[in-house]
Write a protein that holds these residues in place. Structure first.
Motif, short mmCIF file in Angstrom:
data_model
loop_
_atom_site.label_atom_id
_atom_site.label_comp_id
_atom_site.label_asym_id
_atom_site.label_seq_id
_atom_site.Cartn_x
_atom_site.Cartn_y
_atom_site.Cartn_z
N VAL A 54 1.00 -0.85 -0.11
CA VAL A 54 0.11 0.02 0.15
C VAL A 54 1.00 1.38 -0.22
CG1 VAL A 54 -1.78 1.39 1.26
CG2 VAL A 54 -1.64 -1.24 1.26
N VAL A 55 0.56 1.92 -0.90
CA VAL A 55 1.48 3.32 -1.16
C VAL A 55 0.89 4.58 -0.76
CG1 VAL A 55 3.33 2.11 -2.56
CG2 VAL A 55 1.27 3.56 -3.36
N GLY A 56 -0.41 4.46 -0.56
CA GLY A 56 -1.25 5.68 -0.24
C GLY A 56 -2.66 5.18 -0.16
N ASN A 57 -3.56 6.38 -0.10
CA ASN A 57 -5.04 6.21 -0.21
C ASN A 57 -5.59 7.26 -1.26
OD1 ASN A 57 -5.73 4.24 1.92
ND2 ASN A 57 -4.43 5.92 3.34
N GLU A 58 -6.57 7.06 -1.91
CA GLU A 58 -7.07 7.89 -2.78
C GLU A 58 -8.70 7.91 -2.83
OE1 GLU A 58 -7.05 7.78 -7.52
OE2 GLU A 58 -5.20 8.07 -6.78
N LYS A 59 -9.27 8.93 -2.83
CA LYS A 59 -10.64 9.21 -2.88
C LYS A 59 -11.32 8.70 -4.10
CE LYS A 59 -14.26 10.92 -0.60
NZ LYS A 59 -14.76 10.36 0.39
N GLU A 60 -12.02 7.73 -4.22
CA GLU A 60 -12.55 7.31 -5.37
C GLU A 60 -14.27 7.36 -5.19
OE1 GLU A 60 -10.29 4.23 -7.96
OE2 GLU A 60 -10.94 3.16 -5.84
N GLY A 61 -15.01 8.07 -5.74
CA GLY A 61 -16.30 8.14 -5.91
C GLY A 61 -16.75 8.65 -4.60
N GLY A 62 -17.92 8.30 -3.98
CA GLY A 62 -18.36 9.01 -2.84
C GLY A 62 -18.10 8.27 -1.56
N GLY A 63 -17.43 7.07 -1.34
CA GLY A 63 -17.11 6.30 -0.15
C GLY A 63 -15.76 6.61 0.32
N SER A 64 -15.28 5.94 1.30
CA SER A 64 -14.24 6.37 2.02
C SER A 64 -13.00 6.09 0.96
CB SER A 64 -14.05 5.34 3.20
OG SER A 64 -13.84 3.94 2.70
N PRO A 65 -11.82 6.65 1.18
CA PRO A 65 -10.76 6.50 0.19
C PRO A 65 -10.18 5.14 0.43
CG PRO A 65 -10.26 8.37 2.04
CD PRO A 65 -11.47 7.60 2.53
N SER A 66 -9.81 4.72 -0.80
CA SER A 66 -9.27 3.34 -1.18
C SER A 66 -7.97 3.40 -1.27
CB SER A 66 -9.92 2.95 -2.46
OG SER A 66 -9.50 3.75 -3.36
N LYS A 67 -7.32 2.16 -0.84
CA LYS A 67 -5.80 2.02 -0.82
C LYS A 67 -5.31 1.75 -2.17
CE LYS A 67 -5.94 -1.10 3.28
NZ LYS A 67 -5.79 -2.36 3.89
N VAL A 68 -4.16 2.46 -2.23
CA VAL A 68 -3.67 2.76 -3.58
C VAL A 68 -2.18 1.68 -3.66
CG1 VAL A 68 -2.21 3.86 -5.44
CG2 VAL A 68 -4.16 4.90 -4.14
N PHE A 69 -2.06 0.55 -4.41
CA PHE A 69 -1.24 -0.50 -4.36
C PHE A 69 -0.21 -0.25 -5.57
CE2 PHE A 69 -4.81 -2.49 -2.51
CZ PHE A 69 -4.63 -2.91 -1.46
N ALA A 70 0.88 -0.67 -5.09
CA ALA A 70 2.32 -0.67 -6.17
C ALA A 70 2.86 -1.85 -5.91
CB ALA A 70 3.13 0.49 -5.89
N LEU A 71 3.53 -2.19 -6.84
CA LEU A 71 4.53 -3.50 -7.02
C LEU A 71 5.73 -3.20 -6.13
CD1 LEU A 71 4.80 -6.23 -8.50
CD2 LEU A 71 6.08 -5.06 -10.25
N THR A 72 6.32 -4.18 -5.48
CA THR A 72 7.19 -4.08 -4.67
C THR A 72 8.67 -4.72 -5.47
OG1 THR A 72 6.96 -6.37 -3.67
CG2 THR A 72 5.96 -4.28 -2.44
N GLU A 73 9.59 -4.32 -5.01
CA GLU A 73 10.96 -5.03 -5.49
C GLU A 73 10.85 -6.59 -5.72
OE1 GLU A 73 15.71 -4.99 -4.59
OE2 GLU A 73 14.51 -3.17 -4.42
N ARG A 74 10.31 -7.15 -4.49
CA ARG A 74 10.14 -8.56 -4.61
C ARG A 74 9.06 -8.90 -5.46
NH1 ARG A 74 9.12 -12.46 0.62
NH2 ARG A 74 8.57 -14.47 -0.79
N GLY A 75 8.15 -8.28 -5.60
CA GLY A 75 7.04 -8.32 -6.60
C GLY A 75 7.56 -8.24 -7.95
N GLU A 76 8.52 -7.51 -8.24
CA GLU A 76 9.12 -7.33 -9.76
C GLU A 76 9.82 -8.37 -9.91
OE1 GLU A 76 11.66 -4.07 -12.06
OE2 GLU A 76 10.73 -3.55 -10.37
N LYS A 77 10.52 -8.99 -8.99
CA LYS A 77 11.52 -10.16 -9.08
C LYS A 77 10.82 -11.14 -9.42
CE LYS A 77 15.60 -8.51 -6.60
NZ LYS A 77 16.21 -8.70 -5.06
N PHE A 78 9.48 -11.38 -8.74
CA PHE A 78 8.79 -12.49 -8.67
C PHE A 78 8.22 -12.78 -10.23
CE2 PHE A 78 4.39 -14.52 -8.65
CZ PHE A 78 4.76 -15.61 -8.35
N LEU A 79 7.62 -11.54 -10.83
CA LEU A 79 7.14 -11.42 -11.89
C LEU A 79 8.05 -11.64 -13.18
CD1 LEU A 79 4.92 -8.13 -11.77
CD2 LEU A 79 4.29 -10.85 -12.16
#
Length: 138
Positions: A54-79
């Motif tokens: 999780v690299v942050g939160n972002e307001k989407e629509g009228g609900g509560s802010p949603s999590k913003v996801f990004a790839l980790t270094e481990r995820g990049e190696k895995f891919l």
């Protein structure tokens, strides 16, 4: 890894590559076509495995802010060591379907033109044959 998780991971990777900022949960859900009730389960596992973060939160629509996801270094190696990058997103599939439809329409147009050209050729061949017959009989 399940197809859903693999598709989510690939979508997070594409978003991270595209703008480096990651992707909010709502956009991720839409891109992959996963039901909202399943998202915490899948994203929790990918986070626990340290493939995404999780690299942050972002307001989407009228609900509560949603999590913003990004790839980790481990995820990049895995891919880089797996075939998961080959999974297409729902959006990718829709674009491919649209392109196939465009190509089918274009192909039908080419076939119609080919039929018209064949008919014109046959008419010209008939005229040439008629002219030969006329000149032989004259």
């Amino acid at each position: 890894m399940s197809e859903d998780r693999a598709a989510l991971l690939a979508a997070v990777a594409r978003a991270t590559e595209d703008d480096g900022d990651g992707i909010p949960t709502g956009q991720l859900r839409e891109a992959v076509g996963i039901p909202s009730g399943s998202m915490p389960y899948h994203m929790g596992a990918l986070t626990e495995w340290e493939l995404i973060e999780v690299v942050g939160n972002e307001k989407e629509g009228g609900g509560s802010p949603s999590k913003v996801f990004a790839l980790t270094e481990r995820g990049e190696k895995f891919l880089n060591q797996s075939t998961i990058r080959q999974f297409l997103s729902v959006e990718d599939v829709h674009h491919l379907e649209e392109r196939v439809a465009e190509l089918e329409t274009e192909l039908e147009s080419i076939r119609d033109e080919q039929r018209r050209m064949r008919e014109a050729y046959n008419q010209m061949a008939d005229l040439v044959e008629d002219l030969r017959d006329t000149s032989r009989n004259a």
